[in-house]
Design a protein around this motif. Structure first.
Motif, PDB file in Angstrom:
ATOM      1  N   ALA A  64       0.848  -1.187   0.000  1.00 17.81           N
ATOM      2  CA  ALA A  64       0.000   0.000   0.000  1.00 17.81           C
ATOM      3  C   ALA A  64       0.885   1.238   0.000  1.00 17.81           C
ATOM      4  O   ALA A  64       1.810   1.346   0.817  1.00 17.81           O
ATOM      5  N   LEU A  65       0.609   2.165  -0.867  1.00 19.51           N
ATOM      6  CA  LEU A  65       1.464   3.343  -1.018  1.00 19.51           C
ATOM      7  C   LEU A  65       1.285   4.344   0.112  1.00 19.51           C
ATOM      8  O   LEU A  65       2.008   5.340   0.168  1.00 19.51           O
ATOM      9  N   THR A  66       0.333   4.094   0.986  1.00 25.31           N
ATOM     10  CA  THR A  66       0.123   5.004   2.117  1.00 25.31           C
ATOM     11  C   THR A  66       0.806   4.504   3.388  1.00 25.31           C
ATOM     12  O   THR A  66       0.593   5.068   4.470  1.00 25.31           O
ATOM     13  N   TYR A  67       1.616   3.438   3.277  1.00 26.62           N
ATOM     14  CA  TYR A  67       2.362   2.914   4.427  1.00 26.62           C
ATOM     15  C   TYR A  67       3.836   2.800   4.061  1.00 26.62           C
ATOM     16  O   TYR A  67       4.185   2.491   2.926  1.00 26.62           O
ATOM     17  N   ARG A  68       4.693   3.041   5.028  1.00 35.09           N
ATOM     18  CA  ARG A  68       6.129   2.921   4.800  1.00 35.09           C
ATOM     19  C   ARG A  68       6.508   1.466   4.517  1.00 35.09           C
ATOM     20  O   ARG A  68       6.030   0.561   5.202  1.00 35.09           O
ATOM     21  N   ASP A  69       7.364   1.277   3.529  1.00 37.03           N
ATOM     22  CA  ASP A  69       7.787  -0.069   3.148  1.00 37.03           C
ATOM     23  C   ASP A  69       9.290  -0.014   2.858  1.00 37.03           C
ATOM     24  O   ASP A  69       9.727   0.622   1.890  1.00 37.03           O
ATOM     25  N   ASP A  70      10.085  -0.660   3.719  1.00 38.74           N
ATOM     26  CA  ASP A  70      11.541  -0.624   3.570  1.00 38.74           C
ATOM     27  C   ASP A  70      12.011  -1.233   2.246  1.00 38.74           C
ATOM     28  O   ASP A  70      13.102  -0.908   1.768  1.00 38.74           O
ATOM     29  N   ARG A  71      11.202  -2.104   1.653  1.00 42.22           N
ATOM     30  CA  ARG A  71      11.606  -2.737   0.397  1.00 42.22           C
ATOM     31  C   ARG A  71      11.676  -1.744  -0.754  1.00 42.22           C
ATOM     32  O   ARG A  71      12.291  -2.013  -1.791  1.00 42.22           O
ATOM     33  N   LEU A  72      11.078  -0.575  -0.574  1.00 45.93           N
ATOM     34  CA  LEU A  72      11.020   0.409  -1.650  1.00 45.93           C
ATOM     35  C   LEU A  72      12.086   1.499  -1.507  1.00 45.93           C
ATOM     36  O   LEU A  72      12.094   2.450  -2.299  1.00 45.93           O
ATOM     37  N   ARG A  73      12.959   1.364  -0.558  1.00 45.61           N
ATOM     38  CA  ARG A  73      14.002   2.370  -0.354  1.00 45.61           C
ATOM     39  C   ARG A  73      15.188   2.107  -1.292  1.00 45.61           C
ATOM     40  O   ARG A  73      15.461   0.973  -1.682  1.00 45.61           O
TER      41      ARG A  73
ATOM     42  N   PRO B  35      -8.478  12.513  -0.530  1.00 43.49           N
ATOM     43  CA  PRO B  35      -7.546  13.587  -0.153  1.00 43.49           C
ATOM     44  C   PRO B  35      -6.939  13.447   1.237  1.00 43.49           C
ATOM     45  O   PRO B  35      -5.745  13.731   1.414  1.00 43.49           O
ATOM     46  N   PRO B  36      -7.693  12.975   2.268  1.00 45.29           N
ATOM     47  CA  PRO B  36      -7.054  12.831   3.589  1.00 45.29           C
ATOM     48  C   PRO B  36      -5.927  11.801   3.614  1.00 45.29           C
ATOM     49  O   PRO B  36      -5.127  11.797   4.561  1.00 45.29           O
ATOM     50  N   ARG B  37      -5.848  10.915   2.605  1.00 44.21           N
ATOM     51  CA  ARG B  37      -4.799   9.901   2.560  1.00 44.21           C
ATOM     52  C   ARG B  37      -3.538  10.398   1.858  1.00 44.21           C
ATOM     53  O   ARG B  37      -2.495   9.730   1.908  1.00 44.21           O
ATOM     54  N   LEU B  38      -3.609  11.568   1.219  1.00 49.09           N
ATOM     55  CA  LEU B  38      -2.442  12.066   0.486  1.00 49.09           C
ATOM     56  C   LEU B  38      -1.228  12.312   1.383  1.00 49.09           C
ATOM     57  O   LEU B  38      -0.103  11.987   0.987  1.00 49.09           O
ATOM     58  N   PRO B  39      -1.374  12.897   2.576  1.00 49.40           N
ATOM     59  CA  PRO B  39      -0.176  13.082   3.422  1.00 49.40           C
ATOM     60  C   PRO B  39       0.537  11.766   3.740  1.00 49.40           C
ATOM     61  O   PRO B  39       1.772  11.726   3.807  1.00 49.40           O
ATOM     62  N   ALA B  40      -0.226  10.683   3.903  1.00 47.79           N
ATOM     63  CA  ALA B  40       0.400   9.389   4.174  1.00 47.79           C
ATOM     64  C   ALA B  40       1.194   8.906   2.962  1.00 47.79           C
ATOM     65  O   ALA B  40       2.299   8.368   3.103  1.00 47.79           O
ATOM     66  N   LEU B  41       0.646   9.108   1.764  1.00 46.14           N
ATOM     67  CA  LEU B  41       1.392   8.764   0.551  1.00 46.14           C
ATOM     68  C   LEU B  41       2.662   9.596   0.431  1.00 46.14           C
ATOM     69  O   LEU B  41       3.730   9.085   0.103  1.00 46.14           O
ATOM     70  N   GLN B  42       2.528  10.902   0.689  1.00 50.06           N
ATOM     71  CA  GLN B  42       3.699  11.778   0.606  1.00 50.06           C
ATOM     72  C   GLN B  42       4.799  11.318   1.565  1.00 50.06           C
ATOM     73  O   GLN B  42       5.980  11.287   1.200  1.00 50.06           O
ATOM     74  N   ASP B  43       4.422  10.953   2.783  1.00 48.91           N
ATOM     75  CA  ASP B  43       5.409  10.507   3.762  1.00 48.91           C
ATOM     76  C   ASP B  43       6.052   9.189   3.336  1.00 48.91           C
ATOM     77  O   ASP B  43       7.273   9.029   3.441  1.00 48.91           O
ATOM     78  N   ALA B  44       5.225   8.238   2.839  1.00 51.56           N
ATOM     79  CA  ALA B  44       5.749   6.927   2.476  1.00 51.56           C
ATOM     80  C   ALA B  44       6.676   7.004   1.266  1.00 51.56           C
ATOM     81  O   ALA B  44       7.723   6.342   1.233  1.00 51.56           O
ATOM     82  N   VAL B  45       6.305   7.820   0.275  1.00 51.89           N
ATOM     83  CA  VAL B  45       7.089   7.872  -0.967  1.00 51.89           C
ATOM     84  C   VAL B  45       8.243   8.855  -0.858  1.00 51.89           C
ATOM     85  O   VAL B  45       9.412   8.502  -1.057  1.00 51.89           O
ATOM     86  N   PHE B  46       7.920  10.115  -0.530  1.00 50.86           N
ATOM     87  CA  PHE B  46       8.950  11.161  -0.539  1.00 50.86           C
ATOM     88  C   PHE B  46       9.764  11.197   0.750  1.00 50.86           C
ATOM     89  O   PHE B  46      10.950  11.554   0.723  1.00 50.86           O
TER      90      PHE B  46
END
Length: 482
Positions: free
Chosen positions: A356-365, A381-392
Protein backbone atom coordinates in the motif's frame (compact mmCIF):
# COMPACT_ATOMS: atom_id res chain seq x y z
CA UNK A 1 -3.60 -10.04 -50.32
CA UNK A 2 -0.28 -8.76 -49.02
CA UNK A 3 1.24 -7.74 -45.70
CA UNK A 4 4.84 -6.60 -45.16
CA UNK A 5 6.70 -6.35 -41.85
CA UNK A 6 9.92 -4.31 -41.68
CA UNK A 7 12.46 -3.70 -38.91
CA UNK A 8 15.62 -1.64 -38.61
CA UNK A 9 16.70 -3.36 -35.40
CA UNK A 10 20.40 -4.27 -35.65
CA UNK A 11 21.03 -6.80 -36.99
CA UNK A 12 17.74 -6.55 -38.86
CA UNK A 13 18.02 -10.10 -40.18
CA UNK A 14 17.18 -11.32 -36.66
CA UNK A 15 13.61 -10.88 -37.87
CA UNK A 16 14.03 -14.23 -39.59
CA UNK A 17 14.80 -15.87 -36.23
CA UNK A 18 11.74 -14.27 -34.61
CA UNK A 19 9.42 -15.35 -37.43
CA UNK A 20 11.17 -18.74 -37.81
CA UNK A 21 11.36 -18.11 -41.55
CA UNK A 22 14.77 -17.99 -43.29
CA UNK A 23 15.38 -14.81 -45.32
CA UNK A 24 17.12 -16.72 -48.12
CA UNK A 25 14.15 -18.96 -48.95
CA UNK A 26 10.57 -18.63 -50.17
CA UNK A 27 8.31 -20.81 -48.04
CA UNK A 28 4.75 -21.83 -48.94
CA UNK A 29 1.94 -23.14 -46.76
CA UNK A 30 -1.40 -24.74 -47.63
CA UNK A 31 -4.48 -23.02 -46.24
CA UNK A 32 -8.11 -24.21 -46.23
CA UNK A 33 -8.87 -21.35 -48.63
CA UNK A 34 -5.71 -21.28 -50.75
CA UNK A 35 -2.01 -20.84 -50.05
CA UNK A 36 0.33 -18.50 -48.15
CA UNK A 37 3.87 -17.58 -49.15
CA UNK A 38 6.57 -15.93 -46.99
CA UNK A 39 9.55 -14.24 -48.62
CA UNK A 40 11.95 -11.35 -47.95
CA UNK A 41 12.11 -8.50 -50.52
CA UNK A 42 15.07 -7.08 -48.57
CA UNK A 43 17.30 -8.58 -45.91
CA UNK A 44 20.53 -7.07 -44.60
CA UNK A 45 21.83 -5.98 -41.21
CA UNK A 46 20.40 -2.46 -41.54
CA UNK A 47 16.91 -3.27 -42.79
CA UNK A 48 14.87 -6.43 -43.21
CA UNK A 49 11.36 -6.89 -44.64
CA UNK A 50 9.27 -10.06 -44.45
CA UNK A 51 6.28 -10.33 -46.79
CA UNK A 52 3.23 -12.54 -46.35
CA UNK A 53 1.34 -13.11 -49.60
CA UNK A 54 -1.97 -14.96 -49.41
CA UNK A 55 -3.44 -16.42 -52.58
CA UNK A 56 -7.13 -17.21 -52.17
CA UNK A 57 -8.81 -19.94 -54.22
CA UNK A 58 -12.44 -18.82 -54.73
CA UNK A 59 -13.55 -22.44 -55.22
CA UNK A 60 -12.06 -23.45 -51.88
CA UNK A 61 -13.46 -20.32 -50.25
CA UNK A 62 -16.98 -21.11 -51.42
CA UNK A 63 -16.92 -24.88 -51.13
CA UNK A 64 -15.92 -25.49 -47.53
CA UNK A 65 -18.21 -27.93 -45.76
CA UNK A 66 -20.53 -26.20 -43.34
CA UNK A 67 -19.01 -22.77 -44.01
CA UNK A 68 -21.27 -19.75 -44.16
CA UNK A 69 -20.02 -16.84 -46.23
CA UNK A 70 -20.61 -13.58 -44.41
CA UNK A 71 -19.22 -11.60 -47.36
CA UNK A 72 -21.70 -12.80 -49.98
CA UNK A 73 -24.78 -10.60 -50.55
CA UNK A 74 -27.97 -12.45 -49.65
CA UNK A 75 -29.65 -13.90 -52.74
CA UNK A 76 -26.56 -13.50 -54.93
CA UNK A 77 -25.71 -17.05 -56.01
CA UNK A 78 -22.19 -16.22 -57.21
CA UNK A 79 -21.48 -13.96 -54.25
CA UNK A 80 -19.32 -16.60 -52.55
CA UNK A 81 -17.04 -16.61 -55.61
CA UNK A 82 -17.27 -13.02 -56.90
CA UNK A 83 -16.25 -10.64 -54.12
CA UNK A 84 -13.25 -8.79 -52.73
CA UNK A 85 -12.05 -11.60 -50.44
CA UNK A 86 -9.11 -12.71 -52.62
CA UNK A 87 -7.73 -9.16 -52.86
CA UNK A 88 -8.40 -7.10 -49.72
CA UNK A 89 -6.94 -7.86 -46.29
CA UNK A 90 -9.53 -9.54 -44.10
CA UNK A 91 -10.00 -12.44 -41.71
CA UNK A 92 -8.38 -14.62 -44.41
CA UNK A 93 -5.11 -12.77 -43.85
CA UNK A 94 -5.63 -12.94 -40.09
CA UNK A 95 -6.03 -16.74 -40.26
CA UNK A 96 -2.88 -16.98 -42.39
CA UNK A 97 -0.94 -14.98 -39.79
CA UNK A 98 -2.06 -17.40 -37.08
CA UNK A 99 -0.93 -20.45 -39.04
CA UNK A 100 2.29 -19.19 -40.60
CA UNK A 101 3.66 -17.20 -37.62
CA UNK A 102 2.27 -19.31 -34.78
CA UNK A 103 5.32 -19.24 -32.47
CA UNK A 104 5.94 -15.53 -33.11
CA UNK A 105 2.34 -14.76 -32.12
CA UNK A 106 2.98 -16.53 -28.81
CA UNK A 107 6.17 -14.51 -28.25
CA UNK A 108 8.38 -17.59 -28.46
CA UNK A 109 11.78 -17.81 -30.14
CA UNK A 110 14.20 -20.68 -29.55
CA UNK A 111 17.10 -18.79 -31.18
CA UNK A 112 16.43 -15.23 -29.91
CA UNK A 113 14.35 -15.51 -26.68
CA UNK A 114 15.52 -12.18 -25.26
CA UNK A 115 14.78 -10.35 -28.52
CA UNK A 116 11.29 -11.88 -28.62
CA UNK A 117 10.62 -10.21 -25.26
CA UNK A 118 12.04 -6.84 -26.41
CA UNK A 119 10.28 -3.98 -28.20
CA UNK A 120 11.93 -3.32 -31.58
CA UNK A 121 11.23 -0.77 -34.33
CA UNK A 122 8.59 -2.15 -36.69
CA UNK A 123 6.75 -0.93 -39.76
CA UNK A 124 3.73 -2.84 -41.04
CA UNK A 125 2.09 -2.17 -44.38
CA UNK A 126 -1.18 -3.57 -45.69
CA UNK A 127 -1.61 -1.96 -49.12
CA UNK A 128 -5.28 -2.91 -49.56
CA UNK A 129 -7.53 -3.18 -46.51
CA UNK A 130 -11.29 -2.89 -46.47
CA UNK A 131 -12.02 -0.43 -43.69
CA UNK A 132 -15.69 -0.06 -42.84
CA UNK A 133 -15.63 3.25 -41.01
CA UNK A 134 -12.91 4.90 -43.07
CA UNK A 135 -9.35 5.90 -42.34
CA UNK A 136 -10.33 7.53 -39.04
CA UNK A 137 -11.40 4.19 -37.61
CA UNK A 138 -8.02 2.67 -38.45
CA UNK A 139 -6.39 5.43 -36.41
CA UNK A 140 -8.82 4.93 -33.52
CA UNK A 141 -8.13 1.22 -33.16
CA UNK A 142 -4.36 1.15 -33.74
CA UNK A 143 -3.10 4.46 -32.30
CA UNK A 144 -3.96 3.69 -28.63
CA UNK A 145 -1.71 0.63 -28.91
CA UNK A 146 1.40 2.71 -29.58
CA UNK A 147 1.32 2.78 -33.38
CA UNK A 148 1.82 5.80 -35.61
CA UNK A 149 -0.92 5.26 -38.17
CA UNK A 150 -1.11 6.34 -41.80
CA UNK A 151 -4.34 5.21 -43.47
CA UNK A 152 -4.61 6.58 -47.01
CA UNK A 153 -8.02 6.14 -48.69
CA UNK A 154 -7.82 4.44 -52.09
CA UNK A 155 -9.84 6.26 -54.79
CA UNK A 156 -12.52 4.39 -56.72
CA UNK A 157 -10.77 5.32 -59.94
CA UNK A 158 -7.71 7.56 -60.16
CA UNK A 159 -8.83 8.64 -63.64
CA UNK A 160 -12.10 9.96 -62.20
CA UNK A 161 -11.32 11.64 -58.87
CA UNK A 162 -14.83 13.10 -58.74
CA UNK A 163 -16.11 9.59 -58.00
CA UNK A 164 -14.52 9.84 -54.56
CA UNK A 165 -12.82 7.25 -52.39
CA UNK A 166 -13.50 3.54 -52.19
CA UNK A 167 -14.08 1.64 -48.95
CA UNK A 168 -10.41 0.54 -48.96
CA UNK A 169 -7.30 2.10 -47.39
CA UNK A 170 -3.56 1.68 -47.76
CA UNK A 171 -2.50 1.14 -44.14
CA UNK A 172 0.98 1.75 -42.68
CA UNK A 173 1.79 1.27 -38.98
CA UNK A 174 5.06 2.35 -37.36
CA UNK A 175 6.11 1.85 -33.77
CA UNK A 176 8.44 0.22 -31.27
CA UNK A 177 6.73 -2.90 -29.97
CA UNK A 178 7.35 -6.55 -29.27
CA UNK A 179 6.81 -8.54 -32.45
CA UNK A 180 4.27 -10.78 -30.68
CA UNK A 181 2.21 -7.74 -29.66
CA UNK A 182 2.29 -6.38 -33.22
CA UNK A 183 1.10 -9.68 -34.70
CA UNK A 184 -1.67 -10.05 -32.14
CA UNK A 185 -2.89 -6.52 -32.88
CA UNK A 186 -3.08 -7.41 -36.57
CA UNK A 187 -4.70 -10.78 -35.91
CA UNK A 188 -7.59 -9.14 -34.05
CA UNK A 189 -7.96 -5.79 -35.79
CA UNK A 190 -7.72 -6.67 -39.50
CA UNK A 191 -11.09 -8.49 -39.46
CA UNK A 192 -12.46 -5.80 -37.13
CA UNK A 193 -11.79 -3.09 -39.70
CA UNK A 194 -13.14 -5.29 -42.50
CA UNK A 195 -16.20 -6.01 -40.30
CA UNK A 196 -16.69 -9.45 -41.85
CA UNK A 197 -15.45 -12.99 -41.36
CA UNK A 198 -15.02 -15.71 -43.94
CA UNK A 199 -16.21 -18.43 -41.56
CA UNK A 200 -19.01 -19.10 -39.12
CA UNK A 201 -18.25 -17.53 -35.74
CA UNK A 202 -18.61 -20.10 -32.97
CA UNK A 203 -18.28 -19.70 -29.16
CA UNK A 204 -14.59 -20.67 -29.28
CA UNK A 205 -13.94 -17.32 -31.00
CA UNK A 206 -14.34 -15.66 -27.59
CA UNK A 207 -11.33 -17.62 -26.31
CA UNK A 208 -9.30 -16.65 -29.39
CA UNK A 209 -10.16 -12.98 -28.91
CA UNK A 210 -9.26 -12.90 -25.21
CA UNK A 211 -6.04 -14.80 -25.82
CA UNK A 212 -4.89 -12.47 -28.62
CA UNK A 213 -6.14 -9.38 -26.77
CA UNK A 214 -4.35 -10.22 -23.53
CA UNK A 215 -2.68 -7.15 -22.05
CA UNK A 216 -4.25 -4.54 -24.34
CA UNK A 217 -7.91 -5.13 -25.16
CA UNK A 218 -9.26 -4.53 -21.64
CA UNK A 219 -8.09 -0.92 -21.58
CA UNK A 220 -8.68 -0.08 -25.25
CA UNK A 221 -10.99 2.94 -25.76
CA UNK A 222 -12.72 1.11 -28.65
CA UNK A 223 -13.05 -2.13 -26.70
CA UNK A 224 -16.81 -2.52 -27.28
CA UNK A 225 -16.55 -1.94 -31.04
CA UNK A 226 -13.63 -4.37 -31.35
CA UNK A 227 -15.46 -7.12 -29.48
CA UNK A 228 -18.69 -6.61 -31.39
CA UNK A 229 -17.08 -6.67 -34.83
CA UNK A 230 -14.62 -9.47 -34.11
CA UNK A 231 -17.51 -11.67 -33.01
CA UNK A 232 -19.56 -10.81 -36.14
CA UNK A 233 -22.15 -8.83 -34.17
CA UNK A 234 -23.36 -11.92 -32.32
CA UNK A 235 -24.78 -10.27 -29.24
CA UNK A 236 -24.57 -13.26 -26.90
CA UNK A 237 -20.91 -13.92 -27.71
CA UNK A 238 -20.02 -10.22 -27.43
CA UNK A 239 -21.72 -10.05 -24.03
CA UNK A 240 -19.84 -13.11 -22.81
CA UNK A 241 -16.53 -11.73 -24.04
CA UNK A 242 -17.09 -8.35 -22.38
CA UNK A 243 -18.05 -10.01 -19.09
CA UNK A 244 -14.96 -12.20 -19.09
CA UNK A 245 -12.74 -9.29 -20.06
CA UNK A 246 -14.15 -7.14 -17.27
CA UNK A 247 -13.57 -9.97 -14.80
CA UNK A 248 -9.88 -9.99 -15.74
CA UNK A 249 -9.53 -6.33 -14.78
CA UNK A 250 -9.60 -5.47 -11.07
CA UNK A 251 -12.05 -2.81 -9.98
CA UNK A 252 -9.28 -0.87 -8.27
CA UNK A 253 -6.91 -0.86 -11.25
CA UNK A 254 -6.59 2.66 -12.70
CA UNK A 255 -7.78 2.74 -16.31
CA UNK A 256 -5.20 2.63 -19.09
CA UNK A 257 -6.23 6.11 -20.19
CA UNK A 258 -8.10 8.43 -17.87
CA UNK A 259 -8.87 10.80 -20.74
CA UNK A 260 -12.57 10.37 -20.10
CA UNK A 261 -14.83 7.81 -18.47
CA UNK A 262 -16.32 5.52 -21.15
CA UNK A 263 -19.64 5.77 -19.35
CA UNK A 264 -19.86 9.53 -19.79
CA UNK A 265 -22.74 10.47 -22.08
CA UNK A 266 -21.49 11.45 -25.51
CA UNK A 267 -17.90 10.68 -24.61
CA UNK A 268 -15.71 9.14 -27.24
CA UNK A 269 -15.73 11.60 -30.12
CA UNK A 270 -13.00 13.77 -28.64
CA UNK A 271 -9.39 14.70 -29.14
CA UNK A 272 -8.47 11.56 -27.23
CA UNK A 273 -9.20 9.58 -30.40
CA UNK A 274 -7.06 11.86 -32.52
CA UNK A 275 -4.14 11.77 -30.08
CA UNK A 276 -3.67 8.66 -27.90
CA UNK A 277 -3.14 10.35 -24.55
CA UNK A 278 -2.16 7.13 -22.77
CA UNK A 279 0.70 6.64 -25.21
CA UNK A 280 1.82 10.29 -25.01
CA UNK A 281 1.76 10.15 -21.23
CA UNK A 282 3.76 6.94 -21.11
CA UNK A 283 6.37 8.34 -23.50
CA UNK A 284 6.66 11.55 -21.46
CA UNK A 285 7.28 9.53 -18.29
CA UNK A 286 9.88 7.36 -20.04
CA UNK A 287 11.66 10.45 -21.36
CA UNK A 288 11.77 11.97 -17.88
CA UNK A 289 13.22 8.75 -16.44
CA UNK A 290 15.84 8.52 -19.18
CA UNK A 291 16.82 12.17 -18.67
CA UNK A 292 17.25 11.53 -14.94
CA UNK A 293 19.78 8.78 -15.62
CA UNK A 294 17.80 6.31 -13.51
CA UNK A 295 18.69 2.62 -13.70
CA UNK A 296 16.52 1.14 -10.93
CA UNK A 297 12.88 2.24 -11.18
CA UNK A 298 9.70 1.79 -9.13
CA UNK A 299 6.28 1.90 -10.85
CA UNK A 300 4.04 2.76 -7.88
CA UNK A 301 0.41 1.83 -8.48
CA UNK A 302 1.42 -0.17 -11.54
CA UNK A 303 -2.05 -1.62 -12.17
CA UNK A 304 -2.07 -4.00 -15.12
CA UNK A 305 1.50 -3.22 -16.14
CA UNK A 306 1.21 -0.91 -19.17
CA UNK A 307 4.19 1.21 -18.07
CA UNK A 308 6.08 -1.83 -16.77
CA UNK A 309 6.06 -3.34 -20.27
CA UNK A 310 7.67 -0.22 -21.71
CA UNK A 311 10.24 -0.02 -18.88
CA UNK A 312 11.28 -3.64 -19.34
CA UNK A 313 11.68 -3.09 -23.08
CA UNK A 314 14.34 -0.41 -22.41
CA UNK A 315 17.62 -2.08 -21.44
CA UNK A 316 18.97 1.01 -19.68
CA UNK A 317 16.61 0.20 -16.77
CA UNK A 318 18.46 -2.62 -15.01
CA UNK A 319 15.81 -3.22 -12.32
CA UNK A 320 12.09 -2.57 -12.70
CA UNK A 321 9.70 -3.00 -9.76
CA UNK A 322 5.92 -2.87 -10.09
CA UNK A 323 4.04 -2.07 -6.87
CA UNK A 324 0.29 -2.32 -6.33
CA UNK A 325 -2.04 -2.92 -3.41
CA UNK A 326 -4.26 -5.32 -5.40
CA UNK A 327 -2.93 -8.83 -5.96
CA UNK A 328 -5.28 -9.15 -8.96
CA UNK A 329 -3.56 -6.16 -10.58
CA UNK A 330 -0.19 -7.79 -10.04
CA UNK A 331 -1.47 -11.03 -11.55
CA UNK A 332 -2.67 -9.10 -14.58
CA UNK A 333 0.71 -7.35 -14.85
CA UNK A 334 2.51 -10.69 -14.66
CA UNK A 335 0.33 -12.02 -17.44
CA UNK A 336 0.88 -8.93 -19.58
CA UNK A 337 4.66 -9.17 -19.06
CA UNK A 338 4.51 -12.92 -19.76
CA UNK A 339 6.80 -13.54 -16.78
CA UNK A 340 6.37 -17.29 -17.08
CA UNK A 341 7.79 -17.20 -20.62
CA UNK A 342 10.64 -14.71 -20.25
CA UNK A 343 14.26 -15.89 -20.31
CA UNK A 344 15.85 -16.03 -16.85
CA UNK A 345 18.17 -13.06 -17.52
CA UNK A 346 15.21 -10.90 -18.55
CA UNK A 347 13.03 -12.09 -15.67
CA UNK A 348 15.70 -11.19 -13.11
CA UNK A 349 15.25 -7.49 -13.99
CA UNK A 350 11.58 -7.49 -12.95
CA UNK A 351 9.97 -7.55 -9.50
CA UNK A 352 6.28 -7.35 -8.59
CA UNK A 353 5.49 -6.35 -5.01
CA UNK A 354 2.21 -6.00 -3.17
CA UNK A 355 2.25 -2.90 -0.99
CA UNK A 356 0.00 0.00 0.00
CA UNK A 357 1.46 3.34 -1.02
CA UNK A 358 0.12 5.00 2.12
CA UNK A 359 2.36 2.91 4.43
CA UNK A 360 6.13 2.92 4.80
CA UNK A 361 7.79 -0.07 3.15
CA UNK A 362 11.54 -0.62 3.57
CA UNK A 363 11.61 -2.74 0.40
CA UNK A 364 11.02 0.41 -1.65
CA UNK A 365 14.00 2.37 -0.35
CA UNK A 366 17.17 3.06 -2.31
CA UNK A 367 15.80 3.31 -5.88
CA UNK A 368 16.93 5.82 -8.47
CA UNK A 369 13.43 6.84 -9.53
CA UNK A 370 9.73 6.21 -8.87
CA UNK A 371 6.64 6.87 -10.97
CA UNK A 372 3.14 7.81 -9.79
CA UNK A 373 1.35 7.77 -13.15
CA UNK A 374 -2.37 8.59 -12.80
CA UNK A 375 -2.37 7.36 -9.20
CA UNK A 376 -2.80 10.23 -6.74
CA UNK A 377 -6.31 11.14 -7.97
CA UNK A 378 -7.52 7.65 -6.98
CA UNK A 379 -6.79 8.38 -3.29
CA UNK A 380 -9.11 10.16 -0.88
CA UNK A 381 -7.55 13.59 -0.15
CA UNK A 382 -7.05 12.83 3.59
CA UNK A 383 -4.80 9.90 2.56
CA UNK A 384 -2.44 12.07 0.49
CA UNK A 385 -0.18 13.08 3.42
CA UNK A 386 0.40 9.39 4.17
CA UNK A 387 1.39 8.76 0.55
CA UNK A 388 3.70 11.78 0.61
CA UNK A 389 5.41 10.51 3.76
CA UNK A 390 5.75 6.93 2.48
CA UNK A 391 7.09 7.87 -0.97
CA UNK A 392 8.95 11.16 -0.54
CA UNK A 393 9.83 10.92 3.15
CA UNK A 394 10.65 7.22 3.61
CA UNK A 395 11.39 5.59 0.23
CA UNK A 396 13.09 8.81 -0.99
CA UNK A 397 13.93 7.87 -4.60
CA UNK A 398 16.29 10.22 -6.40
CA UNK A 399 13.59 11.25 -8.87
CA UNK A 400 9.81 11.04 -8.68
CA UNK A 401 7.61 11.49 -11.75
CA UNK A 402 3.94 12.31 -11.08
CA UNK A 403 1.15 12.63 -13.65
CA UNK A 404 -2.50 13.49 -12.99
CA UNK A 405 -5.45 14.87 -15.00
CA UNK A 406 -5.88 18.61 -15.47
CA UNK A 407 -9.51 19.20 -14.48
CA UNK A 408 -9.61 22.49 -16.40
CA UNK A 409 -9.27 20.52 -19.64
CA UNK A 410 -12.46 18.54 -18.95
CA UNK A 411 -14.59 21.16 -20.70
CA UNK A 412 -13.05 19.95 -23.97
CA UNK A 413 -14.61 16.48 -23.51
CA UNK A 414 -18.18 15.94 -24.59
CA UNK A 415 -20.41 14.49 -21.91
CA UNK A 416 -18.42 15.78 -18.92
CA UNK A 417 -20.69 18.27 -17.24
CA UNK A 418 -19.75 20.52 -14.33
CA UNK A 419 -18.50 18.60 -11.31
CA UNK A 420 -17.95 15.33 -13.22
CA UNK A 421 -14.56 13.63 -13.24
CA UNK A 422 -12.94 11.71 -16.06
CA UNK A 423 -13.34 8.39 -14.29
CA UNK A 424 -15.77 7.11 -11.69
CA UNK A 425 -12.93 6.07 -9.34
CA UNK A 426 -11.33 9.52 -9.20
CA UNK A 427 -11.63 11.08 -5.76
CA UNK A 428 -10.58 14.51 -7.03
CA UNK A 429 -9.02 16.22 -10.03
CA UNK A 430 -6.76 19.23 -9.67
CA UNK A 431 -6.57 22.50 -11.53
CA UNK A 432 -3.12 23.55 -12.70
CA UNK A 433 -2.78 25.93 -9.75
CA UNK A 434 -3.83 23.24 -7.25
CA UNK A 435 -1.37 20.72 -8.67
CA UNK A 436 1.45 23.29 -8.64
CA UNK A 437 0.70 24.17 -5.01
CA UNK A 438 0.73 20.48 -3.98
CA UNK A 439 4.00 19.85 -5.80
CA UNK A 440 5.58 22.92 -4.22
CA UNK A 441 4.52 21.77 -0.72
CA UNK A 442 5.85 18.24 -1.24
CA UNK A 443 9.14 19.51 -2.64
CA UNK A 444 9.68 21.99 0.20
CA UNK A 445 8.75 19.48 2.90
CA UNK A 446 10.91 16.60 1.67
CA UNK A 447 13.86 18.32 0.03
CA UNK A 448 13.11 18.06 -3.69
CA UNK A 449 13.32 20.45 -6.60
CA UNK A 450 10.34 20.28 -8.98
CA UNK A 451 9.63 21.01 -12.62
CA UNK A 452 6.04 20.99 -13.95
CA UNK A 453 5.12 20.38 -17.60
CA UNK A 454 2.09 19.18 -19.57
CA UNK A 455 1.31 16.15 -21.71
CA UNK A 456 -0.96 16.19 -24.76
CA UNK A 457 -2.21 18.92 -27.06
CA UNK A 458 -2.03 22.30 -25.33
CA UNK A 459 -5.18 24.41 -25.36
CA UNK A 460 -4.50 28.17 -25.03
CA UNK A 461 -7.30 28.55 -22.48
CA UNK A 462 -7.28 25.36 -20.41
CA UNK A 463 -3.79 23.89 -20.90
CA UNK A 464 -2.95 20.24 -21.57
CA UNK A 465 -5.12 17.24 -20.64
CA UNK A 466 -2.43 15.77 -18.37
CA UNK A 467 -0.08 17.63 -16.02
CA UNK A 468 3.27 16.16 -15.03
CA UNK A 469 5.81 16.98 -12.33
CA UNK A 470 9.39 15.74 -12.10
CA UNK A 471 10.76 16.05 -8.57
CA UNK A 472 14.52 15.60 -8.01
CA UNK A 473 15.95 15.07 -4.56
CA UNK A 474 18.10 18.05 -3.50
CA UNK A 475 20.80 15.99 -1.76
CA UNK A 476 21.24 14.00 -4.96
CA UNK A 477 21.73 17.26 -6.85
CA UNK A 478 24.39 18.29 -4.33
CA UNK A 479 26.19 14.96 -4.74
CA UNK A 480 26.11 15.41 -8.51
CA UNK A 481 27.50 18.94 -8.20
CA UNK A 482 30.34 17.72 -6.02
Amino acid sequence: MLLTLTTTHHPATDLGHLLVKHPDRVQSFDLPTGAAHVFYPEADEARCTAALLVEVDPLKLGGGRGRRQSSAPEGFTLGQYVNDRPYAASSLLSSALAKVFRSALRGESRDRPELAATAIPLTVRVPVLRCRGGADLAVRVFAPLGWTVTATPIPLDEAYPEWGDSRYVDLTLSGTLRLADALNHLYVLLPVLDDAKHYWVAPDEVDKLLRAGSGWLAGHPERALIIRRYLAHRRALAGAALARLTALRPDDEPPTDDSVDPAADGAGTTAAHRAPLAVLRREAVLTALRDSGARRVLDLGCGGGALLTALVADRRFTEVVGVDVADRSLALAARRLRLDRLPERQRERIRLRQSALTYRDDRLRGYDAAVLMEVVEHLDPPRLPALQDAVFGHARPGTVVVTTPNVEYNVRYEGLGPGRFRHADHRFEWTRAEFAAWVERVAATHGYTATITGVGDADPEVGTPTQMAVLTRDDRNEETDR
